[in-house]
Design a protein around this motif. Structure first.
Motif, short mmCIF file in Angstrom:
data_model
loop_
_atom_site.label_atom_id
_atom_site.label_comp_id
_atom_site.label_asym_id
_atom_site.label_seq_id
_atom_site.Cartn_x
_atom_site.Cartn_y
_atom_site.Cartn_z
N GLN A 88 0.83 -1.21 0.00
CA GLN A 88 0.00 0.00 0.00
C GLN A 88 0.86 1.26 0.00
OE1 GLN A 88 -2.46 -0.41 3.48
NE2 GLN A 88 -4.15 -1.32 2.33
N ALA A 89 1.92 1.25 0.77
CA ALA A 89 2.81 2.42 0.82
C ALA A 89 3.50 2.62 -0.52
CB ALA A 89 3.84 2.26 1.94
N TYR A 90 3.93 1.54 -1.16
CA TYR A 90 4.58 1.66 -2.46
C TYR A 90 3.62 2.20 -3.51
CZ TYR A 90 8.32 -1.30 -0.54
OH TYR A 90 9.33 -1.82 0.22
N ALA A 91 2.36 1.79 -3.45
CA ALA A 91 1.36 2.30 -4.38
C ALA A 91 1.18 3.81 -4.21
CB ALA A 91 0.04 1.57 -4.19
N GLN A 92 1.18 4.27 -2.98
CA GLN A 92 1.06 5.70 -2.72
C GLN A 92 2.29 6.46 -3.20
OE1 GLN A 92 -0.31 6.71 1.24
NE2 GLN A 92 -1.67 4.95 1.27
N LEU A 93 3.46 5.88 -3.01
CA LEU A 93 4.68 6.51 -3.50
C LEU A 93 4.65 6.66 -5.01
CD1 LEU A 93 7.50 4.81 -1.39
CD2 LEU A 93 6.76 7.19 -1.28
N ALA A 94 4.16 5.64 -5.70
CA ALA A 94 4.13 5.65 -7.16
C ALA A 94 3.26 6.79 -7.70
CB ALA A 94 3.62 4.32 -7.69
N GLU A 95 2.28 7.21 -6.92
CA GLU A 95 1.38 8.29 -7.34
C GLU A 95 1.85 9.66 -6.86
OE1 GLU A 95 -1.29 7.84 -9.30
OE2 GLU A 95 -0.71 5.73 -9.44
N ALA A 96 2.85 9.71 -6.03
CA ALA A 96 3.29 10.96 -5.43
C ALA A 96 4.17 11.77 -6.38
CB ALA A 96 4.06 10.68 -4.14
N PRO A 97 4.04 13.09 -6.33
CA PRO A 97 4.98 13.91 -7.10
C PRO A 97 6.35 13.89 -6.42
CG PRO A 97 3.52 15.32 -5.80
CD PRO A 97 3.08 13.90 -5.59
N ALA A 98 7.36 13.50 -7.16
CA ALA A 98 8.71 13.42 -6.62
C ALA A 98 9.71 13.61 -7.75
CB ALA A 98 8.94 12.07 -5.93
N ASP A 99 10.92 13.95 -7.42
CA ASP A 99 11.98 14.08 -8.41
C ASP A 99 12.56 12.68 -8.65
OD1 ASP A 99 14.07 14.72 -10.04
OD2 ASP A 99 14.99 16.16 -8.68
N TRP A 100 11.82 11.87 -9.40
CA TRP A 100 12.17 10.47 -9.60
C TRP A 100 13.53 10.29 -10.27
CZ3 TRP A 100 9.57 7.47 -6.64
CH2 TRP A 100 8.26 7.77 -6.31
N SER A 101 13.99 11.28 -10.99
CA SER A 101 15.29 11.15 -11.65
C SER A 101 16.44 11.05 -10.65
CB SER A 101 15.53 12.33 -12.60
OG SER A 101 15.70 13.54 -11.88
N ARG A 102 16.19 11.44 -9.42
CA ARG A 102 17.23 11.40 -8.39
C ARG A 102 17.05 10.23 -7.42
NH1 ARG A 102 20.45 15.85 -8.53
NH2 ARG A 102 19.66 17.59 -9.75
N TRP A 103 16.04 9.42 -7.66
CA TRP A 103 15.80 8.24 -6.83
C TRP A 103 16.54 7.05 -7.44
CZ3 TRP A 103 11.20 7.09 -3.43
CH2 TRP A 103 10.63 8.26 -2.91
N HIS A 104 17.18 6.27 -6.60
CA HIS A 104 17.84 5.02 -7.01
C HIS A 104 17.15 3.92 -6.21
CE1 HIS A 104 21.14 7.16 -9.05
NE2 HIS A 104 20.86 8.07 -8.15
N ILE A 105 16.35 3.11 -6.90
CA ILE A 105 15.51 2.11 -6.24
C ILE A 105 16.03 0.72 -6.56
CG2 ILE A 105 13.18 1.21 -5.99
CD1 ILE A 105 12.17 4.00 -6.84
N TYR A 106 16.19 -0.08 -5.51
CA TYR A 106 16.69 -1.44 -5.65
C TYR A 106 15.72 -2.40 -4.98
CZ TYR A 106 20.97 1.08 -6.67
OH TYR A 106 21.88 1.93 -7.22
N PHE A 107 15.69 -3.62 -5.47
CA PHE A 107 14.89 -4.66 -4.84
C PHE A 107 15.76 -5.38 -3.82
CE2 PHE A 107 12.87 -4.10 -8.97
CZ PHE A 107 11.55 -3.89 -8.58
N GLY A 108 15.25 -5.54 -2.62
CA GLY A 108 15.97 -6.25 -1.57
C GLY A 108 15.36 -7.61 -1.33
N ASP A 109 16.12 -8.48 -0.71
CA ASP A 109 15.63 -9.79 -0.31
C ASP A 109 16.34 -10.15 0.98
OD1 ASP A 109 14.76 -12.39 0.01
OD2 ASP A 109 15.06 -12.93 -2.08
#
Length: 81
Positions: free
Chosen positions: A52-73
């Protein structure tokens, strides 16, 4: 002595409130990190809990070009599993 602050426990009335607060906290941290370092690094946890939090982040206005997102396990497996 531990140099980090003791954890702060927060209780939310439901999962929607938790997701909203988590998304807002991540966005605030991202903004602060981008201002300080020019980028924000986030490692995503798996499972359904943060969905749910990730879904809200995806809709949020943000400077996505400066985000570095990785999948963790966080699970432990033998090399090559």
């Amino acid at each position: 002595m531990n140099s980090r602050a003791d954890p702060v426990w927060r209780v939310f009335p439901d999962s929607a409130a938790l997701a909203s607060q988590l998304a807002q906290a991540i966005l605030a941290e991202a903004k602060a990190c981008i201002a300080k370092r020019g980028r924000f690094v986030l490692v995503l946890a798996g499972g359904t809990t943060p969905r749910q939090a990730y879904a809200q982040l995806a809709e949020a206005p943000a400077d996505w070009s400066r985000w570095h997102i990785y999948f963790g396990d966080e699970r432990c497996f033998h090399f090559g599993h």
